[in-house]
Every structure is written in structure tokens, then in C-alpha cells.
Design an enzyme around this catalytic site. Structure first.
Site, PDB file in Angstrom:
ATOM      1  N   CYS A 161       9.668  11.060  -2.040  1.00 23.25           N
ATOM      2  CA  CYS A 161       9.645  10.498  -3.393  1.00 23.25           C
ATOM      3  C   CYS A 161      10.723  11.181  -4.233  1.00 23.25           C
ATOM      4  O   CYS A 161      10.918  12.401  -4.144  1.00 23.25           O
ATOM      5  CB  CYS A 161       8.272  10.682  -4.039  1.00 23.25           C
ATOM      6  SG  CYS A 161       8.196  10.086  -5.744  1.00 23.25           S
ATOM      7  N   GLU A 167      -7.983   5.122  15.563  1.00 19.18           N
ATOM      8  CA  GLU A 167      -7.535   3.730  15.608  1.00 19.18           C
ATOM      9  C   GLU A 167      -6.847   3.449  16.936  1.00 19.18           C
ATOM     10  O   GLU A 167      -6.029   4.231  17.405  1.00 19.18           O
ATOM     11  CB  GLU A 167      -6.544   3.412  14.479  1.00 19.18           C
ATOM     12  CG  GLU A 167      -7.123   3.360  13.091  1.00 19.18           C
ATOM     13  CD  GLU A 167      -6.092   2.902  12.059  1.00 19.18           C
ATOM     14  OE1 GLU A 167      -5.097   2.258  12.467  1.00 19.18           O
ATOM     15  OE2 GLU A 167      -6.269   3.201  10.875  1.00 19.18           O
ATOM     16  N   HIS A 192      -3.707  -8.917  13.620  1.00 20.04           N
ATOM     17  CA  HIS A 192      -3.974  -7.684  14.348  1.00 20.04           C
ATOM     18  C   HIS A 192      -5.332  -7.833  15.035  1.00 20.04           C
ATOM     19  O   HIS A 192      -6.302  -8.264  14.428  1.00 20.04           O
ATOM     20  CB  HIS A 192      -3.999  -6.510  13.368  1.00 20.04           C
ATOM     21  CG  HIS A 192      -3.979  -5.156  14.018  1.00 20.04           C
ATOM     22  ND1 HIS A 192      -5.047  -4.639  14.707  1.00 20.04           N
ATOM     23  CD2 HIS A 192      -3.016  -4.200  14.076  1.00 20.04           C
ATOM     24  CE1 HIS A 192      -4.747  -3.429  15.144  1.00 20.04           C
ATOM     25  NE2 HIS A 192      -3.517  -3.145  14.780  1.00 20.04           N
ATOM     26  N   GLU A 244      -3.709   7.772   7.000  1.00 23.53           N
ATOM     27  CA  GLU A 244      -2.335   7.806   7.499  1.00 23.53           C
ATOM     28  C   GLU A 244      -1.333   8.268   6.430  1.00 23.53           C
ATOM     29  O   GLU A 244      -0.377   7.579   6.096  1.00 23.53           O
ATOM     30  CB  GLU A 244      -1.922   6.436   8.038  1.00 23.53           C
ATOM     31  CG  GLU A 244      -2.711   5.994   9.252  1.00 23.53           C
ATOM     32  CD  GLU A 244      -2.237   4.670   9.811  1.00 23.53           C
ATOM     33  OE1 GLU A 244      -2.457   4.407  11.006  1.00 23.53           O
ATOM     34  OE2 GLU A 244      -1.640   3.868   9.049  1.00 23.53           O
ATOM     35  N   TRP A 301       2.602  -5.967  14.254  1.00 25.92           N
ATOM     36  CA  TRP A 301       3.777  -5.472  13.543  1.00 25.92           C
ATOM     37  C   TRP A 301       4.995  -5.225  14.421  1.00 25.92           C
ATOM     38  O   TRP A 301       6.014  -4.751  13.942  1.00 25.92           O
ATOM     39  CB  TRP A 301       3.422  -4.188  12.780  1.00 25.92           C
ATOM     40  CG  TRP A 301       2.458  -3.276  13.451  1.00 25.92           C
ATOM     41  CD1 TRP A 301       1.111  -3.221  13.266  1.00 25.92           C
ATOM     42  CD2 TRP A 301       2.755  -2.271  14.431  1.00 25.92           C
ATOM     43  NE1 TRP A 301       0.546  -2.250  14.062  1.00 25.92           N
ATOM     44  CE2 TRP A 301       1.527  -1.656  14.778  1.00 25.92           C
ATOM     45  CE3 TRP A 301       3.931  -1.835  15.035  1.00 25.92           C
ATOM     46  CZ2 TRP A 301       1.438  -0.627  15.707  1.00 25.92           C
ATOM     47  CZ3 TRP A 301       3.851  -0.816  15.967  1.00 25.92           C
ATOM     48  CH2 TRP A 301       2.604  -0.220  16.284  1.00 25.92           C
ATOM     49  N   GLU A 339      -2.402  -8.103   7.941  1.00 23.26           N
ATOM     50  CA  GLU A 339      -2.851  -7.701   9.273  1.00 23.26           C
ATOM     51  C   GLU A 339      -3.830  -8.700   9.889  1.00 23.26           C
ATOM     52  O   GLU A 339      -4.595  -8.346  10.787  1.00 23.26           O
ATOM     53  CB  GLU A 339      -3.478  -6.299   9.206  1.00 23.26           C
ATOM     54  CG  GLU A 339      -2.460  -5.226   8.846  1.00 23.26           C
ATOM     55  CD  GLU A 339      -3.050  -3.825   8.819  1.00 23.26           C
ATOM     56  OE1 GLU A 339      -2.479  -2.944   9.481  1.00 23.26           O
ATOM     57  OE2 GLU A 339      -4.056  -3.620   8.135  1.00 23.26           O
ATOM     58  N   LYS A 340      -3.783  -9.943   9.455  1.00 22.43           N
ATOM     59  CA  LYS A 340      -4.757 -10.932   9.933  1.00 22.43           C
ATOM     60  C   LYS A 340      -4.593 -11.275  11.413  1.00 22.43           C
ATOM     61  O   LYS A 340      -5.527 -11.765  12.046  1.00 22.43           O
ATOM     62  CB  LYS A 340      -4.702 -12.201   9.085  1.00 22.43           C
ATOM     63  CG  LYS A 340      -3.381 -12.931   9.053  1.00 22.43           C
ATOM     64  CD  LYS A 340      -3.455 -14.148   8.126  1.00 22.43           C
ATOM     65  CE  LYS A 340      -2.113 -14.848   7.996  1.00 22.43           C
ATOM     66  NZ  LYS A 340      -1.134 -14.001   7.239  1.00 22.43           N
ATOM     67  N   ARG A 362       0.853  -1.196   0.000  1.00 26.74           N
ATOM     68  CA  ARG A 362       0.000   0.000   0.000  1.00 26.74           C
ATOM     69  C   ARG A 362       0.886   1.242   0.000  1.00 26.74           C
ATOM     70  O   ARG A 362       2.080   1.170   0.250  1.00 26.74           O
ATOM     71  CB  ARG A 362      -0.961   0.006   1.193  1.00 26.74           C
ATOM     72  CG  ARG A 362      -0.302   0.199   2.548  1.00 26.74           C
ATOM     73  CD  ARG A 362      -1.343   0.292   3.659  1.00 26.74           C
ATOM     74  NE  ARG A 362      -0.753   0.722   4.920  1.00 26.74           N
ATOM     75  CZ  ARG A 362      -1.442   0.902   6.035  1.00 26.74           C
ATOM     76  NH1 ARG A 362      -2.732   0.682   6.050  1.00 26.74           N
ATOM     77  NH2 ARG A 362      -0.835   1.312   7.146  1.00 26.74           N
TER      78      ARG A 362
END
Length: 669
Positions: free
Chosen positions: A161, A308, A359, A153, A316, A356-357, A114
Site C-alpha cells: 500500500c 481450502e 468454482h 488469505e 480463475w 466465483e460462481k 475484496r
């Protein structure tokens, strides 16, 4: 006119990120019923849905999202609708590879994770604008829509960049800032090391250099990237404001996030929101408490939303400890106590696939409504319903800490006398002393309004722009007390030295000059003597020459022994204190306690260690939070002659109150 947040959500918002596109439609109705049972009144939807909404360029399918919003509305759950731009679909990068961000080494990022987009890609900006237009027109009149959640975020994984488009944009940004190449040369000090430029296209990114970077150029590149990413946000906001002028908009901020200047960003938001994930290994999360206070301060005390947090554990860290029973609830109330009008989670249902399973979530993998996690969520959600009238309440701080993102960038750039200085660590050290004493703290910019405060601390304010010293001087002259820490007042906004003796802009205010710096080695310590007591110091020593100030602590060792370490100077009706070293916590606590006592600034109540006390006020009520982080009950003496209403227990209390271990009491009077 944009609706006020407390009009849109007149109660404390409770819910989390909801990702129905990751689940079969048969689950959606079950989700809505469980949300209703848990007291959920707001969820964020569609944050990562771009590839599902637009599977091919220009072919959008909103049918599934229509059904989701209808189900949520039917169950009394409002929607913070995301613009789905947080992660672009694979087809966009395939068809238009120029949307991909580029690393320092010139290699483009790839799809499959992402935030792989370049904020300076014109094609990406076009695609974002088209998608947001479609979503805004589709849902502008939907009854579930409460607010817009723009992107997600920003800069979290990619804040710089180095693409060709970014280089062109950087040069254009510099032209707008400096107008002429001569002015840029002067502002960047390019006569040093023969760095002079004759043409704009000679300027490159500050990367891949054989030795030290030009600090002015590096600082401007950070400003440029902040502005470039900010422009992405403003592009979306402009579309949403045009189509849905009364719906509040925001994007979510992050913890200890250095690349983006959140004070500047907050001015373009109707609501400040942020994401907080304390590590249970840290114990009582005072650092996150500090960021609650910072987020509340970004819009001059306006309440914020915690967008959040996690119910149990994240996925993580090296080891992802689980919050103990009661900790999630306790830390959530700490959020509310410090100005949070929203308590949200990532995420509603624990994922079965993807990175993120593992989390944690409001509904765990077991899908068991009797699970500890869901039951704690349900308890909190239904308790928050008892806090009617709290939304919109504000804090009562008489103390402020000066905080400046660009100063953070500058002070930690290479080439300093001590290249392991941490700006945040200095801020935390002062903040913690107030936190442990339950003294409310706001954060202000160096040029911010200080009139409402009695006591202001400016930790390591290395960069001072023109005029900012006048703001500090006026505060002290009018009767305020100011602490300034070492390595302050050294450079201007270009990271050029303020000449005339350190710290030149503050020299008159502090009544001293710093002749030279004496950084300490890693394991080196010194001792200071104050009022006959000895305290350890480390990291740094200023060689101070008094010019009206008086020494209140002196060094005991090394070649600068007996020289001033901490000074005080009467200036106008107030006083300025300079701390020319990095003192131990016990000295700082003693110094700050003495000032607070002199100023008659105190906590709302006296409390034992590890009991957090905070207060929020409305026009006619005061809400007092007593948060017990201890593993044993505590009994607190209340104000004499005051009868309180216990919001959670539904009864009146006076004289004293006992709060159980890992528990909270909320009293209104």
C-alpha cells in the site's frame, strides 16, 4: 489456557467454507442434513459477512447467524467462526475513504471486489477491532464455536500500500528499527549514488524511480508491509484472546506466497492452516506436497489444516480442468499423510452469483446428492471417521531443507549477476528428489534447531544473517551432512556483501572460496563429469578455488573447464557439499541417493514410481500411507514379520498389499 487443537477436534476435521448469507433461509436446514450425511464435522462461517452483519455503522444484526450456528450445532457440525473482516462493507469506504489502499501510481483502489483496505489505515483498524469485539462477546459461549478464523488469505490480492498513512507508518517503522538517521544511512549504504538522508521525512516509498532501487530500502519496505499486515492479525487475536482465552485462533495461508513471512506469522497462531489448489495439468502435485511439508514445519511439526481445496475445478485459471474421479480423494489423503489433521473445501454449496460462481463445491449447482462430486465428498468424509487416533500424529523426518522468506525477497531483487534466478525453483529441485524417493522432509529456518536431522539442504541461501553460519557449522561439526547450492552466503540482512571472498560466512565450513560467478545465457548448457559420468548443467557456474575441500565433479567445457563444480569438505564429524552450478535432475538424484545410502536414511517401504509413501506416528502407533497416483494397480512388499491393520478396509494385512489405481491404503501398526 488455549485448548489444544486435538482437544477441540479429536478427529480429522472435514468440511468447508459455508456462506449461508448467500442463500435463502429455507436452504439452511437442508444444508445441515447433507453435511451430516457427508460426515462433515466443521465448517467456516461468516468469512465475507461484514456487510450483512453491519449494514450501517454501529448497527449490527446477528439474528441470522444465531440461527445458522444453532442449526449446525443441532446437526453435530462444529464452527470455525470467521471474524468477517476479510472484505469491508461499501459504507465504510464511502464514509471513510482513507481506509482504501493506494496503488504505486497514487490512485486509490475502489470498492466492488475484496481486500481493498489499507492495513495502515487507523480508521480501518478501529472498525475491525469494534466488529471483532461484538462477535467475540456474542458467540463466546456458543456450543458450536470450535475456533476463530481471523480475516482470510491476508495479502492475497493486495500486499503493498502506498497511501499517506502507509508512508507515515513506514517512516515510524524505520525509526523504531534504526533509532537514528545516521544508523539508517549506514545500514542502507546511502553514500552510494548520493542517497544520504538528513531527516526521516525525506524518505519516500521505493517506487517511481528512474533506475535501480536501493536494495536495502526495498527489502525493508517488504519487511514493513509484512509487519503491517501482521499487526492487523494481532489486533484481532488480542481481542479474541481477551474475550475467549481458551478458543484457538488462526488465519489461512496460501501456496507459494512470497509477501508474508509465514515462519514469523505461525508463532502467533494456535493452528497453521492453508489453501491448496493444484492444477490437474501439473500431474502428481509434488509442489503442493512440498507446501504441506512446509506448513507442517512452521510450528515444529504440529499438524496443520488444509482450510481450502476444490472438489472439482477452480474458476480463475485460463482453463479450469476438472479433477478426474478419485483425484480429489487421493490428493486429500496426501494432505493427511503429510500432517493434515483437517481436510476442508471452498466451498460447501456452489454459488449462484458473483465472481466465483463456477468454482467447484461440495454440493454442485445441480443440488443432486447422487452427483459424482457429492458422492466423492460423502465417501471421503465417512472414511475419515475411521481414522480415530490419527489426529495429532507427527512425522518422522531425518532430512530438512532450509527455507527463508527474507532470503526469497532478497535473492530475487534486481541487480544480481543473473536476474532470472528463482528461489522456489531451487528449493523444488532438491525437494522433488526426496519426494520421488519417499524420504520425509521438514523445513527449517537458517537459525532453526537442526539437532534432529542427519541431512540438511540449503538451496541458494543468498542471505545469511549474523550467527546463522554458526548454526550450520555446529550441525556439520556434530556429524551432519549439509548441501549448500550456488549463490549462497553472499549478503547480510541489509543485502550488503559479506566481504572476504564468497561465500565469506561459509568459507571455512565449505573449504573453498568462489573467485567469481559465470552466469549462463538462456540456451547455454555445460557438462560436468562425476565418477566418469557426464551430466548437463545450466544457468550458473561458480569459479571455485579449493581451500581444503575436494572436487567430486568438474566442468568439462568453457573457459573454466576442469575447475571444480561440486565439492565435499570434511568438517568436524560431518561433511559439507557445495554445488556450484545448476545440475540436471539425474545428477542431483545420484548425489542425494548416495548420501542417503551412506547415512542409512530410507523410505518406510520400497515402492514403484508415482506411489507416495508417508508415515505419521503417535506415542504407540505408526500410520503408514500408500498413495497410488498410477492408472494401474500396484503391489507393495510390506515389512517382514509385521501385521498391519488396514484402517479403511477394516482387516489385517501382512507380507504384501495391492493398492488399486488412483487409490490409497492406510495401515496402522
Amino acid at each position: 489456557m488455549v485448548k489444544r487443537i486435538d482437544e477441540v477436534m479429536p478427529r480429522i476435521a472435514f468440511g468447508g467454507d459455508y456462506n449461508p448469507e448467500q442463500w435463502d433461509e429455507s436452504v439452511w436446514l437442508e444444508d445441515a442434513k447433507l453435511m451430516q450425511e457427508a460426515g462433515v464435522n466443521l465448517v467456516s462461517v461468516a468469512i465475507f459477512s461484514w456487510s450483512v452483519l453491519e449494514r450501517e455503522e454501529g448497527k449490527l444484526d446477528f439474528s441470522w447467524l444465531d440461527r445458522v450456528l444453532d442449526i449446525l450445532h443441532d446437526h453435530g457440525v462444529g464452527v470455525s467462526l470467521a471474524t468477517a473482516t476479510a472484505s469491508p462493507p461499501a459504507w465504510l469506504s464511502k464514509e471513510y475513504p482513507e481506509v482504501l489502499a493506494v496503488q504505486e501510481n497514487g490512485v486509490p483502489y475502489q470498492i466492488g471486489s475484496r481486500q481493498h483496505y489499507s492495513p495502515n489505515s487507523k480508521r480501518f483498524r478501529y472498525a475491525v477491532k469494534q466488529l471483532v469485539k461484538e462477535m467475540a462477546n456474542r458467540y463466546k459461549d456458543h456450543s458450536a464455536l470450535k475456533m476463530w478464523h481471523i480475516n482470510n488469505e491476508y495479502g492475497c490480492h493486495l500486499a503493498e500500500c502506498y497511501s499517506d498513512e502507509s508512508l507515515s507508518a513506514f517512516r515510524e517503522w524505520l525509526k523504531n528499527r534504526y533509532q537514528t538517521i545516521e544508523n539508517l544511512n549506514q545500514k542502507w549504504g546511502t553514500n552510494f549514488w548520493s542517497q544520504r538522508y538528513n531527516e526521516w521525512d525525506e524518505i519516500q516509498f521505493p517506487v517511481n524511480l528512474p533506475t535501480f532501487y536501493n536494495p536495502s530500502q526495498k527489502l525493508d519496505y517488504k519487511r514493513f508491509m509484512n509487519d503491517a499486515i501482521f499487526d492487523l492479525y494481532k489486533i484481532e487475536k488480542e481481542v479474541l484472546r481477551e474475550i475467549t482465552p481458551d478458543i484457538p485462533v488462526f488465519t489461512n495461508f496460501m501456496y507459494e506466497f512470497k509477501p508474508l513471512n509465514y515462519f514469523g506469522w505461525a508463532k502467533e497462531m494456535d493452528l497453521v492452516t492453508w489453501d491448496s489448489y493444484p492444477d490437474p495439468r501439473e500431474g502428481k502435485p509434488y509442489r503442493h506436497a512440498m507446501h504441506h511439508d512446509l506448513m507442517r514445519s512452521l510450528k515444529n511439526g504440529q499438524p496443520f489444516y488444509l482450510m481450502e481445496q476444490v472438489t472439482s475445478h477452480v474458476n480463475w485459471r485460463d482453463i479450469n480442468l476438472t479433477k478426474k474421479p478419485g483425484e480429489m480423494r487421493l490428493w486429500s489423503y496426501s494432505t493427511v499423510a503429510r500432517g493434515g489433521d483437517g481436510v476442508m473445501y471452498f466451498q460447501w454449496r456452489q454459488g449462484k452469483a458473483g465472481a466465483e460462481k463456477f468454482h467447484g463445491a461440495m454440493v454442485p449447482h445441480s443440488n443432486d446428492p447422487n452427483s459424482r462430486v457429492y458422492q466423492e465428498v460423502k465417501q471421503l468424509g465417512n472414511e475419515l471417521k475411521q481414522l480415530d487416533g490419527l489426529a495429532g500424529a507427527r512425522g518422522t523426518a531425518k532430512v530438512a531443507i532450509v527455507f527463508d522468506w527474507e532470503n526469497w525477497w532478497a535473492v530475487e531483487h534486481e541487480g544480481k549477476p543473473h536476474n532470472r534466478l528463482s528461489y522456489l525453483d531451487q528449493v523444488y529441485q532438491y525437494y522433488r528428489s526426496f519426494y520421488e524417493k519417499n524420504i520425509a522432509v521438514d523445513f527449517v529456518e537458517p537459525n532453526g534447531n537442526l539437532a534432529d536431522y542427519q541431512f540438511v539442504v540449503a538451496p541458494m541461501l543468498y542471505m545469511i544473517r549474523d550467527g546463522e553460519e554458526n548454526n550450520l557449522e555446529q550441525f556439520v561439526k556434530n556429524g551432519g551432512t549439509l548441501i549448500v547450492s550456488f549463490f549462497s552466503g553472499i549478503a547480510d540482512e541489509q543485502d550488503h556483501i559479506h566481504l572476504g571472498g564468497y561465500p565469506a560466512p561459509l568459507r571455512s565450513l565449505l573449504g573453498l572460496t568462489v573467485e567469481e560467478f559465470a552466469p549462463m545465457a538462456d540456451d547455454e548448457i555445460n557438462t560436468i563429469v562425476a565418477n566418469g559420468e557426464k551430466f548437463t548443467v545450466n544457468t550458473w557456474a561458480d569459479i571455485i578455488k579449493l581451500e581444503g575441500a575436494k572436487a567430486i565433479a568438474t566442468f568439462k567445457e568453457n573457459w573454466y573447464q576442469d575447475n571444480p563444480a561440486v565439492t565435499i569438505h570434511r568438517y568436524g564429524q560431518g561433511s559439507s557439499i557445495y554445488v556450484g552450478t545448476n545440475p540436471s535432475d539425474d545428477y542431483l538424484d545420484q548425489l542425494i541417493s548416495g548420501i542417503l545410502q551412506q547415512l542409512e536414511v530410507s523410505a518406510p517401504l520400497d515402492a514403484p514410481k508415482d506411489v507416495e509413501i508417508a508415515e505419521r506416528v503417535t506415542n504407540d502407533k505408526r500410520y503408514l500411507f500408500i498413495i497410488n497416483h498410477n492408472t494401474d494397480p500396484v503391489t507393495i512388499a510390506l515389512k517382514e514379520g509385521v501385521v498391519y491393520q488396514d484402517c479403511l478396509q477394516g482387516k489385517q494385512v501382512s507380507q504384501t498389499i495391492t493398492v488399486q489405481n488412483t487409490d490409497v491404503a492406510i495401515l496402522v501398526y
